[in-house]
Write a protein that holds these residues in place. Structure first.
Motif, PDB file in Angstrom:
ATOM      1  N   ALA A 144      -4.655  13.732  -4.528  1.00 31.11           N
ATOM      2  CA  ALA A 144      -5.198  12.422  -4.143  1.00 31.11           C
ATOM      3  C   ALA A 144      -4.314  11.744  -3.095  1.00 31.11           C
ATOM      4  CB  ALA A 144      -5.333  11.533  -5.374  1.00 31.11           C
ATOM      5  N   ALA A 145      -3.016  11.875  -3.242  1.00 28.48           N
ATOM      6  CA  ALA A 145      -2.110  11.264  -2.265  1.00 28.48           C
ATOM      7  C   ALA A 145      -2.247  11.937  -0.907  1.00 28.48           C
ATOM      8  CB  ALA A 145      -0.670  11.343  -2.766  1.00 28.48           C
ATOM      9  N   ASN A 146      -2.402  13.242  -0.880  1.00 20.23           N
ATOM     10  CA  ASN A 146      -2.555  13.947   0.385  1.00 20.23           C
ATOM     11  C   ASN A 146      -3.951  13.785   0.963  1.00 20.23           C
ATOM     12  OD1 ASN A 146      -0.004  15.024   0.973  1.00 20.23           O
ATOM     13  ND2 ASN A 146      -0.257  16.415  -0.745  1.00 20.23           N
ATOM     14  N   ALA A 147      -4.939  13.456   0.147  1.00 18.58           N
ATOM     15  CA  ALA A 147      -6.281  13.193   0.670  1.00 18.58           C
ATOM     16  C   ALA A 147      -6.256  11.993   1.609  1.00 18.58           C
ATOM     17  CB  ALA A 147      -7.259  12.956  -0.483  1.00 18.58           C
ATOM     18  N   VAL A 148      -5.442  11.016   1.299  1.00 21.65           N
ATOM     19  CA  VAL A 148      -5.311   9.856   2.179  1.00 21.65           C
ATOM     20  C   VAL A 148      -4.786  10.295   3.541  1.00 21.65           C
ATOM     21  CG1 VAL A 148      -4.126   7.653   2.486  1.00 21.65           C
ATOM     22  CG2 VAL A 148      -4.987   8.285   0.238  1.00 21.65           C
ATOM     23  N   SER A 149      -3.816  11.181   3.554  1.00 20.36           N
ATOM     24  CA  SER A 149      -3.263  11.680   4.817  1.00 20.36           C
ATOM     25  C   SER A 149      -4.301  12.487   5.590  1.00 20.36           C
ATOM     26  CB  SER A 149      -2.040  12.549   4.545  1.00 20.36           C
ATOM     27  OG  SER A 149      -1.040  11.793   3.933  1.00 20.36           O
ATOM     28  N   TRP A 150      -5.053  13.321   4.899  1.00 23.40           N
ATOM     29  CA  TRP A 150      -6.067  14.133   5.579  1.00 23.40           C
ATOM     30  C   TRP A 150      -7.178  13.274   6.154  1.00 23.40           C
ATOM     31  CZ3 TRP A 150      -5.484  18.664   7.495  1.00 23.40           C
ATOM     32  CH2 TRP A 150      -4.553  19.529   6.960  1.00 23.40           C
ATOM     33  N   ILE A 151      -7.552  12.222   5.456  1.00 24.14           N
ATOM     34  CA  ILE A 151      -8.574  11.309   5.990  1.00 24.14           C
ATOM     35  C   ILE A 151      -8.057  10.640   7.257  1.00 24.14           C
ATOM     36  CG2 ILE A 151      -9.768   9.118   5.525  1.00 24.14           C
ATOM     37  CD1 ILE A 151      -9.996  10.084   2.595  1.00 24.14           C
ATOM     38  N   ALA A 152      -6.802  10.254   7.269  1.00 26.47           N
ATOM     39  CA  ALA A 152      -6.226   9.638   8.466  1.00 26.47           C
ATOM     40  C   ALA A 152      -6.178  10.637   9.621  1.00 26.47           C
ATOM     41  CB  ALA A 152      -4.823   9.119   8.150  1.00 26.47           C
TER      42      ALA A 152
ATOM     43  N   PRO B 240       0.809  -1.232   0.000  1.00 30.17           N
ATOM     44  CA  PRO B 240       0.000   0.000   0.000  1.00 30.17           C
ATOM     45  C   PRO B 240       0.838   1.276   0.000  1.00 30.17           C
ATOM     46  CG  PRO B 240      -0.815  -1.543   1.633  1.00 30.17           C
ATOM     47  CD  PRO B 240       0.465  -2.091   1.120  1.00 30.17           C
ATOM     48  N   PHE B 241       1.976   1.275   0.682  1.00 30.90           N
ATOM     49  CA  PHE B 241       2.821   2.466   0.697  1.00 30.90           C
ATOM     50  C   PHE B 241       3.476   2.696  -0.659  1.00 30.90           C
ATOM     51  CE2 PHE B 241       2.664   1.157   5.155  1.00 30.90           C
ATOM     52  CZ  PHE B 241       2.154   2.319   5.695  1.00 30.90           C
ATOM     53  N   ASN B 242       3.831   1.629  -1.344  1.00 26.83           N
ATOM     54  CA  ASN B 242       4.375   1.779  -2.693  1.00 26.83           C
ATOM     55  C   ASN B 242       3.312   2.326  -3.637  1.00 26.83           C
ATOM     56  OD1 ASN B 242       6.888   0.834  -1.948  1.00 26.83           O
ATOM     57  ND2 ASN B 242       6.384  -1.287  -2.415  1.00 26.83           N
ATOM     58  N   ALA B 243       2.071   1.863  -3.480  1.00 26.48           N
ATOM     59  CA  ALA B 243       0.976   2.375  -4.317  1.00 26.48           C
ATOM     60  C   ALA B 243       0.731   3.846  -4.032  1.00 26.48           C
ATOM     61  CB  ALA B 243      -0.290   1.564  -4.074  1.00 26.48           C
ATOM     62  N   LEU B 244       0.806   4.251  -2.767  1.00 23.32           N
ATOM     63  CA  LEU B 244       0.630   5.656  -2.405  1.00 23.32           C
ATOM     64  C   LEU B 244       1.764   6.510  -2.983  1.00 23.32           C
ATOM     65  CD1 LEU B 244      -1.210   7.536  -0.807  1.00 23.32           C
ATOM     66  CD2 LEU B 244       0.219   7.106   1.182  1.00 23.32           C
ATOM     67  N   ARG B 245       2.973   5.979  -2.998  1.00 28.02           N
ATOM     68  CA  ARG B 245       4.104   6.701  -3.582  1.00 28.02           C
ATOM     69  C   ARG B 245       3.902   6.892  -5.086  1.00 28.02           C
ATOM     70  NH1 ARG B 245       8.770   3.357  -2.838  1.00 28.02           N
ATOM     71  NH2 ARG B 245       8.363   2.613  -4.925  1.00 28.02           N
ATOM     72  N   GLU B 246       3.384   5.872  -5.748  1.00 28.60           N
ATOM     73  CA  GLU B 246       3.102   5.997  -7.184  1.00 28.60           C
ATOM     74  C   GLU B 246       1.943   6.955  -7.442  1.00 28.60           C
ATOM     75  OE1 GLU B 246       4.881   4.775  -9.690  1.00 28.60           O
ATOM     76  OE2 GLU B 246       6.287   3.998  -8.190  1.00 28.60           O
TER      77      GLU B 246
ATOM     78  N   SER C 151      -1.089  12.263  -8.928  1.00 25.44           N
ATOM     79  CA  SER C 151      -1.956  13.296  -8.377  1.00 25.44           C
ATOM     80  C   SER C 151      -1.544  13.594  -6.948  1.00 25.44           C
ATOM     81  CB  SER C 151      -3.420  12.842  -8.427  1.00 25.44           C
ATOM     82  OG  SER C 151      -4.228  13.769  -7.744  1.00 25.44           O
ATOM     83  N   TRP C 152      -0.978  14.776  -6.749  1.00 30.73           N
ATOM     84  CA  TRP C 152      -0.531  15.177  -5.432  1.00 30.73           C
ATOM     85  C   TRP C 152      -1.710  15.310  -4.478  1.00 30.73           C
ATOM     86  CZ3 TRP C 152      -1.272  19.479  -2.312  1.00 30.73           C
ATOM     87  CH2 TRP C 152      -0.380  19.610  -1.251  1.00 30.73           C
TER      88      TRP C 152
END
Length: 91
Positions: A50-58, A36-42, A47-48
């Protein structure tokens, strides 16, 4: 003489090959865990936002859990006996 002993322990030692197999298994396990972390890095390359949306949701999830925890502590704090004579030896 010492080279023969070194070759013996490096090439035909059963414990060495078992340890190598164990370490290979650990590497494979971590490669699986980190997918999952490799997928988030890709995703960050595509899309910057979309990647940061995961962090904001957490972060929002942690804030909601913290507020809920504090409200539960406040509820139980009201029920507690705060008098100095809570124990018989205090007076």
């Amino acid at each position: 003489m010492s080279i023969e002993i070194f070759d013996y322990f490096c090439s035909s030692n059963k414990q060495f090959t078992e340890m190598e197999t164990l370490l290979d298994a650990i590497v494979s396990l971590f490669e699986l865990i980190l997918i999952p972390f490799n997928a988030l890095r890709e995703l960050e390359n595509e899309s910057w936002f979309a990647a940061n949306a995961v962090s904001w949701i957490a972060i929002l999830t942690l804030v909601v859990a913290f507020v809920y925890w504090m409200l539960q502590l406040k509820k139980y704090d009201k029920d507690e006996d705060k008098t100095q004579t809570g124990h018989s030896f205090l007076g």
